[in-house]
Design a protein around this motif. Structure first.
Motif, PDB file in Angstrom:
ATOM      1  N   PHE A 210       0.834  -1.195   0.000  1.00  0.00           N
ATOM      2  CA  PHE A 210       0.000   0.000   0.000  1.00  0.00           C
ATOM      3  C   PHE A 210       0.873   1.252   0.000  1.00  0.00           C
ATOM      4  O   PHE A 210       1.966   1.266   0.580  1.00  0.00           O
ATOM      5  CB  PHE A 210      -0.883   0.044   1.255  1.00  0.00           C
ATOM      6  N   VAL A 211       0.354   2.301  -0.602  1.00  0.00           N
ATOM      7  CA  VAL A 211       0.977   3.623  -0.558  1.00  0.00           C
ATOM      8  C   VAL A 211       0.031   4.561   0.168  1.00  0.00           C
ATOM      9  O   VAL A 211      -1.174   4.593  -0.126  1.00  0.00           O
ATOM     10  CB  VAL A 211       1.279   4.155  -1.973  1.00  0.00           C
ATOM     11  N   ARG A 212       0.563   5.328   1.122  1.00  0.00           N
ATOM     12  CA  ARG A 212      -0.298   6.246   1.871  1.00  0.00           C
ATOM     13  C   ARG A 212      -0.667   7.448   1.012  1.00  0.00           C
ATOM     14  O   ARG A 212       0.185   8.121   0.437  1.00  0.00           O
ATOM     15  CB  ARG A 212       0.384   6.729   3.154  1.00  0.00           C
ATOM     16  N   ASP A 213      -1.972   7.717   0.948  1.00  0.00           N
ATOM     17  CA  ASP A 213      -2.525   8.878   0.254  1.00  0.00           C
ATOM     18  C   ASP A 213      -3.481   9.553   1.219  1.00  0.00           C
ATOM     19  O   ASP A 213      -4.660   9.237   1.265  1.00  0.00           O
ATOM     20  CB  ASP A 213      -3.246   8.429  -1.020  1.00  0.00           C
ATOM     21  N   GLY A 214      -2.955  10.474   2.043  1.00  0.00           N
ATOM     22  CA  GLY A 214      -3.767  11.093   3.083  1.00  0.00           C
ATOM     23  C   GLY A 214      -4.114  10.054   4.130  1.00  0.00           C
ATOM     24  O   GLY A 214      -3.245   9.382   4.685  1.00  0.00           O
ATOM     25  N   LEU A 217      -5.100   4.221   2.181  1.00  0.00           N
ATOM     26  CA  LEU A 217      -4.014   3.406   1.645  1.00  0.00           C
ATOM     27  C   LEU A 217      -4.451   2.853   0.295  1.00  0.00           C
ATOM     28  O   LEU A 217      -5.541   2.279   0.169  1.00  0.00           O
ATOM     29  CB  LEU A 217      -3.685   2.248   2.590  1.00  0.00           C
ATOM     30  N   VAL A 218      -3.602   3.016  -0.704  1.00  0.00           N
ATOM     31  CA  VAL A 218      -3.916   2.599  -2.070  1.00  0.00           C
ATOM     32  C   VAL A 218      -2.979   1.467  -2.462  1.00  0.00           C
ATOM     33  O   VAL A 218      -1.752   1.575  -2.329  1.00  0.00           O
ATOM     34  CB  VAL A 218      -3.746   3.782  -3.051  1.00  0.00           C
ATOM     35  N   SER A 219      -3.532   0.382  -2.955  1.00  0.00           N
ATOM     36  CA  SER A 219      -2.694  -0.778  -3.278  1.00  0.00           C
ATOM     37  C   SER A 219      -1.833  -0.508  -4.508  1.00  0.00           C
ATOM     38  O   SER A 219      -2.236   0.157  -5.454  1.00  0.00           O
ATOM     39  CB  SER A 219      -3.554  -2.022  -3.505  1.00  0.00           C
ATOM     40  N   ILE A 385      -7.133  -2.868  -4.364  1.00  0.00           N
ATOM     41  CA  ILE A 385      -7.476  -2.934  -2.944  1.00  0.00           C
ATOM     42  C   ILE A 385      -7.127  -1.612  -2.283  1.00  0.00           C
ATOM     43  O   ILE A 385      -5.994  -1.139  -2.393  1.00  0.00           O
ATOM     44  CB  ILE A 385      -6.717  -4.090  -2.254  1.00  0.00           C
ATOM     45  N   ASP A 386      -8.088  -1.002  -1.618  1.00  0.00           N
ATOM     46  CA  ASP A 386      -7.871   0.240  -0.874  1.00  0.00           C
ATOM     47  C   ASP A 386      -8.295   0.038   0.568  1.00  0.00           C
ATOM     48  O   ASP A 386      -9.164  -0.792   0.868  1.00  0.00           O
ATOM     49  CB  ASP A 386      -8.677   1.402  -1.461  1.00  0.00           C
ATOM     50  N   VAL A 387      -7.697   0.812   1.466  1.00  0.00           N
ATOM     51  CA  VAL A 387      -8.064   0.771   2.877  1.00  0.00           C
ATOM     52  C   VAL A 387      -8.422   2.175   3.332  1.00  0.00           C
ATOM     53  O   VAL A 387      -7.661   3.130   3.102  1.00  0.00           O
ATOM     54  CB  VAL A 387      -6.920   0.213   3.745  1.00  0.00           C
ATOM     55  N   ARG A 406     -13.854  -3.818   9.372  1.00  0.00           N
ATOM     56  CA  ARG A 406     -13.141  -4.246  10.565  1.00  0.00           C
ATOM     57  C   ARG A 406     -13.214  -3.111  11.587  1.00  0.00           C
ATOM     58  O   ARG A 406     -13.638  -1.997  11.259  1.00  0.00           O
ATOM     59  CB  ARG A 406     -11.682  -4.568  10.234  1.00  0.00           C
ATOM     60  N   PRO A 407     -12.799  -3.346  12.816  1.00  0.00           N
ATOM     61  CA  PRO A 407     -12.901  -2.293  13.848  1.00  0.00           C
ATOM     62  C   PRO A 407     -12.187  -0.994  13.479  1.00  0.00           C
ATOM     63  O   PRO A 407     -12.672   0.094  13.809  1.00  0.00           O
ATOM     64  CB  PRO A 407     -12.262  -2.945  15.071  1.00  0.00           C
ATOM     65  N   HIS A 408     -11.036  -1.079  12.783  1.00  0.00           N
ATOM     66  CA  HIS A 408     -10.249   0.115  12.515  1.00  0.00           C
ATOM     67  C   HIS A 408     -10.247   0.541  11.048  1.00  0.00           C
ATOM     68  O   HIS A 408      -9.710   1.605  10.721  1.00  0.00           O
ATOM     69  CB  HIS A 408      -8.793  -0.096  12.953  1.00  0.00           C
ATOM     70  N   SER A 409     -10.798  -0.268  10.175  1.00  0.00           N
ATOM     71  CA  SER A 409     -10.653   0.033   8.766  1.00  0.00           C
ATOM     72  C   SER A 409     -11.807  -0.522   7.938  1.00  0.00           C
ATOM     73  O   SER A 409     -12.549  -1.395   8.380  1.00  0.00           O
ATOM     74  CB  SER A 409      -9.326  -0.556   8.234  1.00  0.00           C
ATOM     75  N   ARG A 410     -11.914   0.025   6.720  1.00  0.00           N
ATOM     76  CA  ARG A 410     -12.822  -0.504   5.714  1.00  0.00           C
ATOM     77  C   ARG A 410     -11.978  -0.802   4.472  1.00  0.00           C
ATOM     78  O   ARG A 410     -11.415   0.114   3.859  1.00  0.00           O
ATOM     79  CB  ARG A 410     -13.924   0.496   5.366  1.00  0.00           C
ATOM     80  N   THR A 411     -11.858  -2.069   4.138  1.00  0.00           N
ATOM     81  CA  THR A 411     -11.087  -2.473   2.983  1.00  0.00           C
ATOM     82  C   THR A 411     -12.035  -2.689   1.810  1.00  0.00           C
ATOM     83  O   THR A 411     -13.095  -3.315   1.962  1.00  0.00           O
ATOM     84  CB  THR A 411     -10.307  -3.774   3.257  1.00  0.00           C
ATOM     85  N   THR A 412     -11.673  -2.164   0.646  1.00  0.00           N
ATOM     86  CA  THR A 412     -12.506  -2.334  -0.543  1.00  0.00           C
ATOM     87  C   THR A 412     -11.730  -3.100  -1.605  1.00  0.00           C
ATOM     88  O   THR A 412     -10.525  -2.902  -1.779  1.00  0.00           O
ATOM     89  CB  THR A 412     -12.951  -0.981  -1.126  1.00  0.00           C
ATOM     90  N   ILE A 413     -12.432  -3.988  -2.295  1.00  0.00           N
ATOM     91  CA  ILE A 413     -11.860  -4.746  -3.422  1.00  0.00           C
ATOM     92  C   ILE A 413     -12.683  -4.392  -4.647  1.00  0.00           C
ATOM     93  O   ILE A 413     -13.895  -4.578  -4.659  1.00  0.00           O
ATOM     94  CB  ILE A 413     -11.905  -6.253  -3.176  1.00  0.00           C
ATOM     95  N   THR A 414     -12.015  -3.880  -5.672  1.00  0.00           N
ATOM     96  CA  THR A 414     -12.696  -3.553  -6.937  1.00  0.00           C
ATOM     97  C   THR A 414     -11.913  -4.164  -8.091  1.00  0.00           C
ATOM     98  O   THR A 414     -10.732  -4.487  -7.967  1.00  0.00           O
ATOM     99  CB  THR A 414     -12.816  -2.031  -7.132  1.00  0.00           C
TER     100      THR A 414
END
Length: 416
Positions: A210-214, A217-219, A385-387, A406-414
């Motif tokens: 992942f790369v942090r974007d603000g 996180l962008v895969s 995949i983004d978080v 999840r408790p700390h995050s929302r992961t998306t798969i597109t």
């Protein structure tokens, strides 16, 4: 960094093979399979005496590219700490794009990976490695003292909290399976920094870069992998529902936030004659099904993994046996799982599904429908995949995404 002089292995079958020759052979194998690609990583893997992290282990096994060195199990026999296989370490390090002079956080200690990272960041860089288990960190300190890596700091603590006092980090490399992304990892990562983590998504684990974007996180690519699960506050292990419990041939469903199944009814379905549905879609013998499986878990709601012992397959109870599990669609009291059969071409196998239960044929047809959809619309594609933070509203997530909360995050798969 200081290095340890080479010795000769005491294994009679390799009595004339030195440590350095074993390391060189390991490195060449990793290069040939594409796991090691950069000169800095190659140099690090040629240098570190990884066998010293697991005393008593056969030296040749320590340098086998697919062999993890288990260093601790829990009272039930589950592996909870290990030195990852060289192939997994290499692919994660290459995903992280480690550069000279960087500050790197490693979550999950063992000593060996931290030493690789220490070699790569050099004297001007710094590595911080964190593990919740004091036995693990003690072994890591001993190993790093032996190898002379003074640019690595070992901390005993919950890796889910990161290491705030040493942040920010240019890179974070997580060497244990994680089901969630704590906000601390995002906040302690520099903008544009890279987080490499074996992320479990609906039962399927991929090492994602992942790369942090603000705050997002962008895969930037992912690889198939398997690692021991995270401990501490972030622990979230899968649960197994047993369908067949005869010793040595157990069969069960591995659940990862999937709906609770009716185990008794599904066990009865397993004992019924199976039906088959074939897709007409084929794979080459050396072609991975990892992207197909990720598509299936994206498209289908109730798709746990069926794990079975080899003896269960030998008895004909199931056609596929995998310790990690095979994607299995569950609908009421029936289920169907992905399988393959040989074709007239000895190098190609046809994908299909076996169904069990009153609606087994219907469920198998539904699974095969998605196999065909993948072949028609997404074969050759890789998922994105983004978080996002856990409080991100739905309208700020990508459209048509599979969302894993999840408790700390929302992961998306597109998919494209």
């Amino acid at each position: 960094m200081d290095t340890v002089p080479g010795k000769t292995t005491e294994n009679p079958e390799n009595s004339h093979v030195s440590e350095q020759e074993l390391r060189d052979a390991m490195v060449q194998c990793l290069i040939d399979m594409g796991a090691l690609r950069t000169s800095r990583a190659v140099a690090a893997f040629r240098t570190i005496p990884r066998h010293l992290a697991a005393p008593g282990t056969d030296m040749a096994k320590a340098y086998d590219v697919e062999s993890a060195l288990i260093t601790k199990t829990d009272p039930t026999g589950v592996d909870i700490s290990s030195v990852s296989a060289p192939r997994i370490q290499a692919l994660q390090i290459e995903q992280a794009d480690i550069q000279h002079g960087m500050t790197v956080l490693e979550i999950g200690s063992g000593g060996v990976n931290a030493a690789y990272l220490g070699e790569m960041v050099g004297d001007r860089g710094r590595v911080v490695t964190v593990d919740i288990d004091p036995d693990v960190t003690a072994r890591a300190r001993d190993f790093l003292k032996t190898t002379g890596h003074r640019n690595v700091t070992v901390i005993t603590g919950d890796g889910g909290s990161g290491a705030l006092d040493f942040s920010p980090f240019d890179r974070i490399v997580v060497t244990v399976q994680a089901a969630d992304i704590p906000s601390s990892w995002v906040h302690q990562l520099t903008e544009g920094g890279r987080l490499v983590v074996p992320l479990r998504m609906r039962g399927m684990t991929r090492s994602v870069a992942f790369v942090r974007d603000g705050q997002r996180l962008v895969s930037d690519g992912f690889e198939l992998c398997g690692l021991v699960p995270m401990q501490g506050a972030g622990e979230n292990r899968m649960r197994v529902v047993v369908l067949h419990d005869v010793e040595g041939e157990e069969i069960g469903l591995r659940l990862d936030d999937h709906p609770e199944p009716d185990a008794k009814t599904l066990a009865q379905a397993l004992s019924m004659p199976r039906t088959a549905e074939w897709s007409g879609v084929t794979l080459a013998g050396d072609e991975s099904n990892e992207h197909l499986d990720l598509w299936l878990t994206t498209a289908l709601d109730n798709l746990p993994l069926m794990a079975a012992q080899p003896a269960a397959r030998e008895r004909g109870l199931v056609a596929s046996a995998s310790p990690l599990g095979v994607p299995t669609l569950v609908e009421g009291g029936s289920f169907a799982y992905r399988t393959v059969r040989r074709t007239d071409d000895p190098d190609r196998f046809e994908l299909g599904a076996y169904g069990h239960g009153p609606e087994g044929q219907k469920v198998a047809e539904r699974l095969v429908e998605e196999i065909r959809t993948w072949n028609r619309e997404h074969r050759g594609d890789r998922a994105h995949i983004d978080v996002y933070p856990a409080d991100t509203p739905d309208d700020q997530l990508p459209r048509n995404a599979r969302v894993i909360d999840r408790p700390h995050s929302r992961t998306t798969i597109t998919w494209p």
